[in-house]
Motif scaffolding. Structure first.
Motif, mmCIF file in Angstrom:
data_model
loop_
_atom_site.group_PDB
_atom_site.id
_atom_site.type_symbol
_atom_site.label_atom_id
_atom_site.label_comp_id
_atom_site.label_asym_id
_atom_site.label_seq_id
_atom_site.Cartn_x
_atom_site.Cartn_y
_atom_site.Cartn_z
ATOM 1 N N LYS A 16 -3.012 -3.523 -2.399
ATOM 2 C CA LYS A 16 -2.140 -2.784 -3.320
ATOM 3 C C LYS A 16 -2.506 -1.302 -3.324
ATOM 4 N N ALA A 17 -3.795 -0.999 -3.322
ATOM 5 C CA ALA A 17 -4.227 0.405 -3.299
ATOM 6 C C ALA A 17 -3.727 1.087 -2.027
ATOM 7 N N GLU A 18 -3.810 0.393 -0.901
ATOM 8 C CA GLU A 18 -3.305 0.955 0.352
ATOM 9 C C GLU A 18 -1.805 1.239 0.231
ATOM 10 N N ALA A 19 -1.065 0.294 -0.295
ATOM 11 C CA ALA A 19 0.380 0.479 -0.468
ATOM 12 C C ALA A 19 0.677 1.620 -1.429
ATOM 13 N N ASP A 20 -0.102 1.735 -2.491
ATOM 14 C CA ASP A 20 0.087 2.829 -3.447
ATOM 15 C C ASP A 20 -0.126 4.183 -2.780
ATOM 16 N N PHE A 21 -1.165 4.309 -1.960
ATOM 17 C CA PHE A 21 -1.405 5.567 -1.241
ATOM 18 C C PHE A 21 -0.211 5.905 -0.349
ATOM 19 N N GLU A 22 0.332 4.890 0.331
ATOM 20 C CA GLU A 22 1.480 5.117 1.202
ATOM 21 C C GLU A 22 2.696 5.570 0.385
ATOM 22 N N LEU A 23 2.903 4.955 -0.764
ATOM 23 C CA LEU A 23 4.018 5.359 -1.625
ATOM 24 C C LEU A 23 3.836 6.780 -2.137
ATOM 25 N N PHE A 24 2.621 7.119 -2.557
ATOM 26 C CA PHE A 24 2.361 8.478 -3.041
ATOM 27 C C PHE A 24 2.649 9.497 -1.936
ATOM 28 N N ALA A 25 2.256 9.166 -0.713
ATOM 29 C CA ALA A 25 2.502 10.071 0.416
ATOM 30 C C ALA A 25 3.997 10.281 0.628
ATOM 31 N N LEU A 26 4.770 9.225 0.463
ATOM 32 C CA LEU A 26 6.216 9.332 0.651
ATOM 33 C C LEU A 26 6.894 10.093 -0.486
ATOM 34 N N GLN A 27 6.320 10.035 -1.673
ATOM 35 C CA GLN A 27 6.958 10.623 -2.844
ATOM 36 C C GLN A 27 6.657 12.103 -3.046
ATOM 37 N N THR A 28 5.586 12.591 -2.468
ATOM 38 C CA THR A 28 5.199 13.979 -2.726
ATOM 39 C C THR A 28 5.877 14.932 -1.746
ATOM 40 N N ASN A 29 6.109 16.133 -2.218
ATOM 41 C CA ASN A 29 6.646 17.200 -1.367
ATOM 42 C C ASN A 29 5.542 18.148 -0.910
ATOM 43 N N ASP A 30 4.350 17.960 -1.439
ATOM 44 C CA ASP A 30 3.198 18.797 -1.104
ATOM 45 C C ASP A 30 2.578 18.276 0.197
ATOM 46 N N ASP A 31 2.605 19.092 1.229
ATOM 47 C CA ASP A 31 2.107 18.661 2.541
ATOM 48 C C ASP A 31 0.622 18.311 2.521
ATOM 49 N N ASP A 32 -0.166 19.074 1.751
ATOM 50 C CA ASP A 32 -1.599 18.777 1.670
ATOM 51 C C ASP A 32 -1.840 17.439 0.979
ATOM 52 N N ALA A 33 -1.115 17.200 -0.097
ATOM 53 C CA ALA A 33 -1.250 15.926 -0.814
ATOM 54 C C ALA A 33 -0.783 14.774 0.071
ATOM 55 N N LYS A 34 0.324 14.977 0.793
ATOM 56 C CA LYS A 34 0.849 13.954 1.691
ATOM 57 C C LYS A 34 -0.209 13.567 2.733
ATOM 58 N N GLN A 35 -0.829 14.573 3.324
ATOM 59 C CA GLN A 35 -1.869 14.327 4.329
ATOM 60 C C GLN A 35 -3.058 13.574 3.717
ATOM 61 N N MET A 36 -3.455 13.974 2.514
ATOM 62 C CA MET A 36 -4.571 13.318 1.842
ATOM 63 C C MET A 36 -4.260 11.845 1.571
ATOM 64 N N TYR A 37 -3.060 11.558 1.036
ATOM 65 C CA TYR A 37 -2.693 10.178 0.735
ATOM 66 C C TYR A 37 -2.587 9.342 2.013
ATOM 67 N N GLU A 38 -2.049 9.924 3.072
ATOM 68 C CA GLU A 38 -1.965 9.195 4.345
ATOM 69 C C GLU A 38 -3.351 8.870 4.881
ATOM 70 N N GLN A 39 -4.272 9.808 4.742
ATOM 71 C CA GLN A 39 -5.653 9.580 5.195
ATOM 72 C C GLN A 39 -6.323 8.496 4.355
ATOM 73 N N GLN A 40 -6.095 8.527 3.050
ATOM 74 C CA GLN A 40 -6.674 7.498 2.177
ATOM 75 C C GLN A 40 -6.107 6.119 2.507
ATOM 76 N N ALA A 41 -4.811 6.050 2.795
ATOM 77 C CA ALA A 41 -4.193 4.779 3.174
ATOM 78 C C ALA A 41 -4.807 4.256 4.468
ATOM 79 N N LYS A 42 -5.021 5.143 5.416
ATOM 80 C CA LYS A 42 -5.618 4.757 6.700
ATOM 81 C C LYS A 42 -7.048 4.255 6.497
#
Length: 68
Positions: free
Chosen positions: A28-54
């Motif tokens: 669930k945490a992995e899925a949440d990180f992926e959702l956060f990455a998709l929902q944000t418009n901030d490129d730095d935040a998107k990259q951070m969430y994608e890295q956390q999901a990975k």
């Protein structure tokens, strides 16, 4: 002491161990990180969430044999 939890569903109770609950929570945490990455418009935040999901996915792959 038994570390099991009973989860109630429709008409039956299903027995879930702490390990199964931990694995489900990690997925669930992995899925949440992926959702956060998709929902944000901030490129730095998107990259951070994608890295956390990975990283979470890699951790799940390493621990899954011990949690099944």
């Amino acid at each position: 002491m038994d570390s099991s939890v009973f989860v109630l569903s429709s008409n039956s109770a299903r027995h879930c161990s702490s390990k199964q609950l931990l694995l489900a929570s990690m997925k669930k945490a992995e899925a949440d990180f992926e959702l956060f990455a998709l929902q944000t418009n901030d490129d730095d935040a998107k990259q951070m969430y994608e890295q956390q999901a990975k990283q979470m996915q890699q951790l799940i792959q390493k621990l899954q044999p011990f949690l099944m």
